[in-house]
Design a protein around this motif. Structure first.
Motif, PDB file in Angstrom:
ATOM      1  N   TYR A 114       0.901  -1.118   0.187  1.00 57.66           N
ATOM      2  CA  TYR A 114       0.056  -0.038  -0.073  1.00 57.66           C
ATOM      3  C   TYR A 114       0.868   1.116  -0.117  1.00 57.66           C
ATOM      4  N   SER A 115       2.013   1.142   0.690  1.00 58.15           N
ATOM      5  CA  SER A 115       2.941   2.359   0.528  1.00 58.15           C
ATOM      6  C   SER A 115       3.555   2.545  -0.640  1.00 58.15           C
ATOM      7  N   ARG A 116       3.771   1.474  -1.463  1.00 59.83           N
ATOM      8  CA  ARG A 116       4.403   1.632  -2.934  1.00 59.83           C
ATOM      9  C   ARG A 116       3.254   2.372  -3.572  1.00 59.83           C
ATOM     10  N   ILE A 117       1.938   2.269  -3.597  1.00 57.62           N
ATOM     11  CA  ILE A 117       1.055   2.826  -4.162  1.00 57.62           C
ATOM     12  C   ILE A 117       0.801   4.232  -3.628  1.00 57.62           C
ATOM     13  N   SER A 118       0.907   4.605  -2.469  1.00 54.45           N
ATOM     14  CA  SER A 118       0.827   5.762  -1.748  1.00 54.45           C
ATOM     15  C   SER A 118       1.749   6.767  -2.119  1.00 54.45           C
ATOM     16  N   LEU A 119       3.093   6.205  -2.104  1.00 51.68           N
ATOM     17  CA  LEU A 119       4.452   6.881  -2.360  1.00 51.68           C
ATOM     18  C   LEU A 119       4.403   7.484  -3.763  1.00 51.68           C
ATOM     19  N   MET A 122       2.035  10.234  -4.316  1.00 47.21           N
ATOM     20  CA  MET A 122       2.549  11.605  -3.486  1.00 47.21           C
ATOM     21  C   MET A 122       3.465  12.084  -4.574  1.00 47.21           C
ATOM     22  N   ARG A 123       4.564  11.183  -5.324  1.00 44.98           N
ATOM     23  CA  ARG A 123       5.517  11.731  -6.005  1.00 44.98           C
ATOM     24  C   ARG A 123       4.683  12.356  -7.079  1.00 44.98           C
ATOM     25  N   GLU A 124       3.712  11.680  -7.770  1.00 41.74           N
ATOM     26  CA  GLU A 124       3.007  12.399  -8.796  1.00 41.74           C
ATOM     27  C   GLU A 124       2.330  13.782  -8.421  1.00 41.74           C
ATOM     28  N   GLU A 125       1.798  13.770  -7.165  1.00 41.43           N
ATOM     29  CA  GLU A 125       1.079  14.956  -7.049  1.00 41.43           C
ATOM     30  C   GLU A 125       1.948  16.264  -6.436  1.00 41.43           C
ATOM     31  N   THR A 126       3.225  15.798  -6.012  1.00 38.59           N
ATOM     32  CA  THR A 126       4.023  16.929  -5.771  1.00 38.59           C
ATOM     33  C   THR A 126       5.131  17.280  -6.373  1.00 38.59           C
ATOM     34  N   GLY A 127       5.633  16.301  -7.490  1.00 39.76           N
ATOM     35  CA  GLY A 127       6.685  16.293  -8.120  1.00 39.76           C
ATOM     36  C   GLY A 127       8.022  16.367  -7.297  1.00 39.76           C
ATOM     37  N   GLY A 383      10.813   2.120   8.214  1.00 42.24           N
ATOM     38  CA  GLY A 383      10.148   3.196   8.354  1.00 42.24           C
ATOM     39  C   GLY A 383      10.045   3.850   6.922  1.00 42.24           C
ATOM     40  N   TRP A 384      11.101   4.183   6.195  1.00 40.17           N
ATOM     41  CA  TRP A 384      11.111   4.916   4.914  1.00 40.17           C
ATOM     42  C   TRP A 384      10.147   4.196   4.113  1.00 40.17           C
ATOM     43  N   THR A 385      10.306   2.856   3.917  1.00 39.33           N
ATOM     44  CA  THR A 385       9.604   2.119   3.254  1.00 39.33           C
ATOM     45  C   THR A 385       8.069   2.138   3.486  1.00 39.33           C
ATOM     46  N   MET A 386       7.630   2.030   4.812  1.00 40.15           N
ATOM     47  CA  MET A 386       6.164   1.994   5.166  1.00 40.15           C
ATOM     48  C   MET A 386       5.701   3.113   5.347  1.00 40.15           C
ATOM     49  N   SER A 387       6.346   4.377   5.654  1.00 40.62           N
ATOM     50  CA  SER A 387       5.682   5.519   6.183  1.00 40.62           C
ATOM     51  C   SER A 387       4.462   6.117   5.123  1.00 40.62           C
ATOM     52  N   SER A 388       4.726   6.025   3.865  1.00 44.93           N
ATOM     53  CA  SER A 388       3.569   6.707   2.866  1.00 44.93           C
ATOM     54  C   SER A 388       2.167   6.003   3.058  1.00 44.93           C
ATOM     55  N   GLY A 389       2.076   4.604   3.210  1.00 46.56           N
ATOM     56  CA  GLY A 389       1.040   3.934   3.526  1.00 46.56           C
ATOM     57  C   GLY A 389       0.498   4.191   4.870  1.00 46.56           C
ATOM     58  N   SER A 390       1.432   4.206   5.661  1.00 48.51           N
ATOM     59  CA  SER A 390       0.845   4.433   7.239  1.00 48.51           C
ATOM     60  C   SER A 390       0.377   5.958   7.573  1.00 48.51           C
ATOM     61  N   ALA A 391       0.945   6.875   6.814  1.00 55.71           N
ATOM     62  CA  ALA A 391       0.527   8.151   6.823  1.00 55.71           C
ATOM     63  C   ALA A 391      -1.240   7.991   6.410  1.00 55.71           C
ATOM     64  N   ARG A 392      -1.390   7.487   5.209  1.00 57.59           N
ATOM     65  CA  ARG A 392      -2.752   7.602   4.664  1.00 57.59           C
ATOM     66  C   ARG A 392      -3.853   6.502   5.672  1.00 57.59           C
TER      67      ARG A 392
END
Ligand SMILES: Cc1cc2nc3c(=O)[nH]c(=O)nc-3n(C[C@H](O)[C@H](O)[C@H](O)COP(=O)(O)OP(=O)(O)OC[C@H]3O[C@@H](n4cnc5c(N)ncnc54)[C@H](O)[C@@H]3O)c2cc1C
Length: 416
Positions: A114-119, A122-127, A383-392
């Motif tokens: 899920y973090s892979r998708i979320s990261l 985020m990359r897409e929307e923030t650049g 933590g770097w790997t899982m942070s994006s999904g955890s945040a959502r």
């Protein structure tokens, strides 16, 4: 809602960003002068959605004993009379069964995927640019025994539908061409091609700036002393600079999270496991990695970050200390120069950080028995790997929405 996020590491910054996107009024509090200046500063840079395993597994207690006496040991144990350390180690041992390993690994893979998708979103929307690369993780085996032992990981990857490739030495060299200089040291490898790499500090700093554009406020240089809890509900936070009021508080203090919640009878089994890294400028591209190589012998990750090589690893159980020992530096130096002598180690910067480790490898994300108080912590080695999904997930839970993935077994209630 007014939401306070405690901690401006990668977990706090991603949480603040997602909470602001969900429409909340967010304030981040941290004792440091800026984002990601503690454990999120110089980690190994792997965003390893596939290479994602709990440390506690079958056979680990015996392996750990062996590691303790190895030259360039991946594990260093400095036992103390510390109830938290002893209790954490016992819980870790109880997770070293095949059954627990399978449950924990599958839970971590769910969150990592899920973090892979979320990261990516985020990359897409923030650049944001952060020396990112999408070329996979190569787990490198120097012995037949290591190759054989990877069978259980292959089984878990297959059953979770995570892409992987088992490689012979030529296959490893195809993925990481610089390994051709050390072909005789390689027995094989396991590639997880969907894995990524990137500089966690650069990402956190850039995302904090994007969060500020969404009106997130940052109270840096502010030591958090306690929580204001009244009638079973959190009312705010007590800092060295005074009291802040909030409707909800998210604790993302990494290894320090259990210290804050313990006075409220919340027993969070997170303990600091220290690791070290070296960041080395590249002088010979042909002898540098193109992505992440995980040297299974020393349990050390060697990652390409732009024009630098980041080498990170080791697990030192010694409590809350950040001191840097020369033997640890030599271990990192040995592993990287043995495989990729393309960097100038005389110009390397040496660093240590405290991984906020849970005994089962999965972070603790969700509500607590104190109304309005949430945890997003305990991300340990990943933590770097899982942070994006955890945040959502945490932003959804705070907002009263159902997360996209099953989050019930991520909450602290799983330790009840
Ligand atoms: C050597 C090493 C290599 C690693 N490699 C990888 C990797 O390759 N891939 C990966 O996914 N993960 C890796 N990790 C793990 C990853 O770095 C961590 O899981 C992650 O950084 C944890 O982030 P966090 O935000 O929870 O904690 P932190 O980054 O530590 O943030 C917590 C914040 O809380 C603040 N804080 C704490 N207490 C207080 C207080 N009382 N008052 C105010 N502020 C406070 C701190 O200042 C800090 O900014 C590695 C870790 C280490 C040590």
């Amino acid at each position: 809602m007014k939401v306070i996020v405690l901690g401006a590491g990668i977990v706090g910054i991603t949480s603040a960003y997602q909470l602001a996107k969900a429409g909340h009024e967010v304030t981040v509090v941290d004792r440091q002068p800026g984002p990601a200046l503690e454990t999120s500063f110089a980690n190994a840079g792997e965003v390893s959605f596939g290479y994602c395993s709990p440390w506690a597994g079958p056979g680990i207690p015996m392996k750990a004993l062996k590691w303790l006496f190895m030259e360039h040991a991946p594990l260093i144990l400095r036992p103390k009379i510390d109830a938290a350390m002893i209790s954490w180690m016992l819980k870790m041992l109880s997770n070293c069964t095949s059954k627990r390993y399978a449950i924990n690994k599958s839970r971590m893979l769910r969150l990592a995927d899920y973090s892979r998708i979320s990261l990516a979103a985020m990359r897409e929307e923030t650049g944001i640019a952060y020396d990112e690369r999408m070329q996979g993780t190569l787990q490198l085996f120097r012995t037949e025994a290591q190759l054989d032992a990877s069978a259980k990981d292959v089984k878990a990857l297959a059953s979770d539908g995570i892409p992987y490739e088992v490689l012979d030495p030529d296959g490893c060299i195809r993925v990481e061409p610089a390994l051709k200089h050390v072909r005789e040291k390689i027995v094989g490898g396991l590639l997880t091609p969907k894995d990524e790499t990137g500089d966690c500090f650069k990402f956190s700093s850039a995302l904090a700036a994007k969060a500020a554009e969404l009106r997130v406020r940052f109270n840096y240089g502010s030591i958090i002393r306690g929580l204001d809890v009244d009638g079973g509900r959190v009312r705010g936070v007590i800092t060295a600079h005074g009291q802040l009021k909030a409707d909800a508080v998210v604790v993302a203090l990494g290894s320090f999270s259990p210290l804050l919640v313990r006075p409220h009878s919340i027993h969070l089994p997170v303990y600091p496991v220290k690791g070290y890294s070296l960041t080395i400028p590249i002088i010979d591209e042909a002898r540098a990695p193109v992505s992440t190589v995980m040297d299974e012998t020393f349990k050390i990750a060697i990652t390409r970050l732009g024009d630098r090589i980041r080498v990170g690893g080791m697990a030192e159980i010694s409590g809350y200390t950040n001191d840097l020992g020369e033997p640890r530096r030599l271990t990192l130096q040995h592993s990287v120069t043995d495989l990729f002598p393309g960097g100038d180690v005389s110009k390397a910067s040496f660093w240590s950080g405290l991984r906020p480790m849970t005994p089962d490898g999965t972070p603790v994300i969700g509500a607590t028995k104190v109304a309005g108080l949430y945890l997003n912590t305990g991300h340990g080695t990943l933590g770097w790997t899982m942070s994006s999904g955890s945040a959502r997930v945490i932003a959804d839970l705070v907002s009263g929405r159902k997360p996209d993935i099953d989050a019930a077994d991520l909450a602290i209630a799983r330790y009840a």
